[in-house]
Design an enzyme around this catalytic site. Structure first.
Site, PDB file in Angstrom:
ATOM      1  N   HIS A 187       3.469   5.101  13.790  1.00  0.00           N
ATOM      2  CA  HIS A 187       3.089   5.065  12.748  1.00  0.00           C
ATOM      3  C   HIS A 187       1.185   4.889  13.292  1.00  0.00           C
ATOM      4  O   HIS A 187       0.304   5.517  12.477  1.00  0.00           O
ATOM      5  CB  HIS A 187       2.900   4.400  10.843  1.00  0.00           C
ATOM      6  CG  HIS A 187       2.591   2.737  11.022  1.00  0.00           C
ATOM      7  ND1 HIS A 187       3.049   1.994  11.965  1.00  0.00           N
ATOM      8  CD2 HIS A 187       1.483   2.733  10.023  1.00  0.00           C
ATOM      9  CE1 HIS A 187       2.253   0.666  11.702  1.00  0.00           C
ATOM     10  NE2 HIS A 187       1.144   0.934  10.318  1.00  0.00           N
TER      11      HIS A 187
ATOM     12  N   ASP B  78       0.965  -1.734  -0.126  1.00  0.00           N
ATOM     13  CA  ASP B  78       0.206  -0.041  -0.022  1.00  0.00           C
ATOM     14  C   ASP B  78       1.151   1.530  -0.059  1.00  0.00           C
ATOM     15  O   ASP B  78       1.214   1.782   1.050  1.00  0.00           O
ATOM     16  CB  ASP B  78      -0.837  -0.185   1.314  1.00  0.00           C
ATOM     17  CG  ASP B  78      -1.703   0.872   1.235  1.00  0.00           C
ATOM     18  OD1 ASP B  78      -2.841   1.099   2.179  1.00  0.00           O
ATOM     19  OD2 ASP B  78      -2.197   1.490  -0.055  1.00  0.00           O
TER      20      ASP B  78
ATOM     21  N   ASN C  95       4.184   4.955   4.126  1.00  0.00           N
ATOM     22  CA  ASN C  95       4.699   3.635   3.337  1.00  0.00           C
ATOM     23  C   ASN C  95       5.381   4.547   2.290  1.00  0.00           C
ATOM     24  O   ASN C  95       4.819   5.126   1.439  1.00  0.00           O
ATOM     25  CB  ASN C  95       3.432   3.384   3.076  1.00  0.00           C
ATOM     26  CG  ASN C  95       3.849   1.404   4.185  1.00  0.00           C
ATOM     27  OD1 ASN C  95       3.659   1.561   5.141  1.00  0.00           O
ATOM     28  ND2 ASN C  95       2.239   1.205   4.003  1.00  0.00           N
TER      29      ASN C  95
ATOM     30  N   SER D 210      -5.923   9.138  19.415  1.00  0.00           N
ATOM     31  CA  SER D 210      -5.057   9.336  18.331  1.00  0.00           C
ATOM     32  C   SER D 210      -4.391   9.617  18.573  1.00  0.00           C
ATOM     33  O   SER D 210      -4.283  10.995  19.690  1.00  0.00           O
ATOM     34  CB  SER D 210      -5.267   9.583  17.248  1.00  0.00           C
ATOM     35  OG  SER D 210      -6.452   8.748  16.744  1.00  0.00           O
TER      36      SER D 210
ATOM     37  N   LYS E 161     -16.179   3.350   8.248  1.00  0.00           N
ATOM     38  CA  LYS E 161     -14.909   2.332   8.383  1.00  0.00           C
ATOM     39  C   LYS E 161     -15.660   1.829   7.340  1.00  0.00           C
ATOM     40  O   LYS E 161     -16.578   0.659   6.959  1.00  0.00           O
ATOM     41  CB  LYS E 161     -14.159   1.510   9.200  1.00  0.00           C
ATOM     42  CG  LYS E 161     -14.761   0.407   9.867  1.00  0.00           C
ATOM     43  CD  LYS E 161     -13.649   0.050  11.416  1.00  0.00           C
ATOM     44  CE  LYS E 161     -12.446  -0.824   9.676  1.00  0.00           C
ATOM     45  NZ  LYS E 161     -13.212  -2.321   9.371  1.00  0.00           N
TER      46      LYS E 161
ATOM     47  N   SER F 121      -5.806   2.616  17.834  1.00  0.00           N
ATOM     48  CA  SER F 121      -6.731   1.523  16.807  1.00  0.00           C
ATOM     49  C   SER F 121      -7.930   1.945  16.865  1.00  0.00           C
ATOM     50  O   SER F 121      -8.255   2.718  18.037  1.00  0.00           O
ATOM     51  CB  SER F 121      -6.493   0.490  17.203  1.00  0.00           C
ATOM     52  OG  SER F 121      -5.425   0.292  18.743  1.00  0.00           O
TER      53      SER F 121
ATOM     54  N   GLY G 156       0.135  -1.049  15.772  1.00  0.00           N
ATOM     55  CA  GLY G 156       1.298  -2.874  15.244  1.00  0.00           C
ATOM     56  C   GLY G 156      -0.088  -3.608  15.892  1.00  0.00           C
ATOM     57  O   GLY G 156      -0.493  -3.904  17.123  1.00  0.00           O
TER      58      GLY G 156
END
Lengths: 137, 482
Positions: free
Chosen positions: B404, B97, B330, B385, B480, B380, B407
């Site tokens: 980032h 991505d 990324n 955040s 989402k 998550s 995980g």
């Protein structure tokens, strides 16, 4: 009934092992595993079908499998088709000629980003073939 | 790998010595706490960190951030800088991505002021921004137009009325890198043609958040953030176009292995010498896919603005959303660093790791030059955040890089076995978080227990001296796909 494929735990992605009595059956069952991840293996009946003829060559068996599954993934994404039937016309360690049919308009449950080379394995174990593939989801 | 193979350098920094494996050319360093390390040791991520250290021309160390987890070749959370001279590029070090990243927008109002309208806004965004598997957008771009998007990125969107000119200064690279659309395959373009303005699925999301905590007043002020403020975070990438581009180049490089005589501990680490045509083509294609992702996030930001405009239009509230920043996690970047009094030109691979440049760095937007650029860290689902800012030390310690996100620790399979999507949704909604999702199973897969503790990850980054916290946000609404 002999198992066609099964799934293994993997932290961020999906890992499957496909089985087959020969390379042809192995590759066909690998497509079934991919289709199962995309979603709804059983929901394709009655839908319009499209076909694709794939001719590929690769330096080795493992690369052949990944390239093959990648082509099918790309085709399924671009054509919105869930692959369900695989007819292997010819296959060797380094090349294949395969016809794939897919059902149009089946809503996918999972987004598969790519077929990876991670933990990749294609080998004969006893009298049957096994392949391990990790899909990036 | 076991804990005894690691050397503890500080409470937050561990090292895999290069003697761990003969092929390692440099040590690997992992930023983590004792607590996080326990989880990290349960998958192959540290073996992969050691693998990164086998690449040619790695400068300093192969690095891993505290949210590290198993990936392909490179772990997610991996950072490797190679010298441009004699160096290489490895597509696995960027990920499938390409330019998965974050955008942050800010509303000039507090949660209290917005709350009567929040549900309508969440509904509106859910209806307007396609999310989930196979969901195409309303903007279908093909042929020469798609090539123009690949070349111009966010600029194309703004030129066509899907963003504001002043947004561009607040996007990494201005939302446009030097790219060549000809290096992106037709297959990749086909996969991307109706995906502009779409969220995607998996861990991609759009969140309306409240600034719950301001920890660095001066930086927050510079970013235009204040306590209680409503902000919007978008997490998304280059969709099918990026995935296909990475697949295409891994395939091309795989066929050159014999010719280049490269020995790899893991096929997924496959790389191309920077002097090769394949490397140059990959970097040009990577930039094109990155531009697609910036165009994508710009389009989504535009759709979100439309919704705020429509819902708040008749009220006394100002619906305008300002772009705070947009940053990738990324990507590979050509950068320069000082080492032993010399300027070293490197290609930095960051996979699941965010650039964090400090005050004074030329790539920081002018408006933030005294502070550094915002580092956007999504928690998550249902958790905090963060917005961080990079330190000067990070330039030396980690090539100006931070974590980032949180995980993963649990597989999707394990997550759906342990968590019921409906129960999770009800729990989050009872906590006051609105959930708009296309699938309950998709929610379960993204349950917070499937991830590391974001607060712990951020604490490590801060204590290690890589970045400091500016603000902490809590979610108000989550949108989402599956």
């Amino acid at each position: 009934m002999t198992k066609r494929f099964e799934f293994f735990p993997h932290t961020a992605d999906v890992k499957f092992r496909a089985y087959g009595k020969d390379l042809a059956e192995l590759f066909s069952n690998a497509v079934s595993a991919l289709a199962a991840v995309l979603g709804g293996e059983e929901r394709w009946r009655g839908r319009a079908t499209i076909e694709k003829h794939l001719v590929l060559s690769a330096p080795d068996r493992e690369t052949l499998l990944v390239d093959f599954l990648s082509e099918i993934l790309t085709w399924s994404d671009a054509e919105d088709a869930l692959p369900h039937t695989v007819i292997v016309e010819e296959i060797s360690d380094t090349s294949l000629s395969v016809r794939v049919s897919g059902a149009r308009g089946v809503p996918f449950t999972n987004d598969v980003k790519a077929v990876t080379y991670s933990d990749l394995r294609v080998e004969q174990v006893g009298d049957r073939w096994e392949a391990d593939v990790v899909l990036d989801v | 790998m076991q804990k005894q193979d690691l050397k503890k350098l500080t409470d937050y920094l561990w090292e895999i010595p290069k003697t761990y494996r003969a092929a390692m050319k440099v040590p690997a360093r992992i930023y983590a706490s004792e607590k996080l390390l326990e989880k990290i040791l349960t998958d192959k991520s540290l073996e992969q960190a050691a693998n990164m250290a086998t690449l040619p021309r790695v400068v300093d160390y192969a690095l891993a951030m505290p949210d590290i987890h198993q990936g392909y070749g490179f772990p997610i959370g991996g950072v490797v800088a190679v010298e441009e001279e004699g160096g290489i590029v490895s597509p696995g070090g960027i990920g499938f991505d390409i330019n998965c990243g974050m955008r942050l927008l800010a509303l000039p109002h507090t949660r209290k002021e917005l709350s009567p309208h929040l549900a309508r806004i969440a509904d509106g965004i859910f209806a307007r921004v396609p999310a989930g598997v196979g969901k195409g957008g309303r903007l279908r771009v093909t042929g020469r137009d798609l090539d123009a998007v690949l070349e111009q990125g966010a600029e194309w969107m703004v030129a066509h009325g899907y963003g504001e000119e002043r947004d561009l200064a607040f996007l990494e690279e201005g939302g446009r890198m030097q790219a060549d659309p000809v290096t992106v395959s037709d297959t990749a373009k086909k996969r991307g043609r109706d995906q502009l303005g779409t969220l995607g699925s998996g861990n991609h999301f759009l969140e309306i958040q409240e600034v719950a905590d301001v920890r660095d007043e001066e930086a927050a002020r510079a970013f235009g953030l204040f306590a209680g403020q409503v902000v919007v975070m978008i997490h998304s990438g280059s969709r099918g176009l990026g995935h296909q581009t990475c697949t295409d180049y891994l395939r091309i490089l795989n066929r050159k292995l014999g010719e280049w005589n490269i020995a790899l501990p893991d096929r997924e680490l496959i790389y191309a010498p920077l002097t090769s045509r394949e490397a140059q083509n990959y970097l040009a294609a990577m930039a094109a896919a990155a531009n697609f992702a910036w165009a994508n996030r710009t389009m989504m930001a535009h759709l979100v603005r439309e919704v705020f405009q429509e819902v708040l239009g008749g009220t006394t509230l100002d619906p305008s959303l300002r772009t705070v920043y947009d940053v990738s996690h990324n990507m590979a970047k050509r950068e320069e660093y000082w080492r032993d009094g010399n300027k070293v030109r490197v290609l930095v691979h960051r996979k699941g790791a965010t650039r964090a440049f400090p005050a004074g760095h030329p790539q920081v937007p002018h408006a933030y030059r005294n502070v550094g650029h915002p580092v956007l860290i999504p928690g998550s689902m249902g958790t905090s955040s963060y917005v961080l800012v990079g330190t000067q030390e990070a330039l030396t310690l980690s090539f100006g890089t931070s974590c980032h996100g949180a995980g993963r620790v649990l597989s999707r399979h394990a997550a759906i076995r342990m968590v019921d999507g409906r129960t999770l949704k009800d729990t989050l909604e009872r906590e006051g978080i609105l959930i708009r999702s296309t699938s309950l199973r998709g929610l379960a897969e993204e349950a917070p227990l499937a991830y590391k503790d974001i607060d712990e990850v951020v604490r490590v980054v801060e204590n290690a001296g890589l970045a400091r916290v500016v603000t902490r946000h809590k979610p108000l609404a989550v949108i989402k796909g599956d």
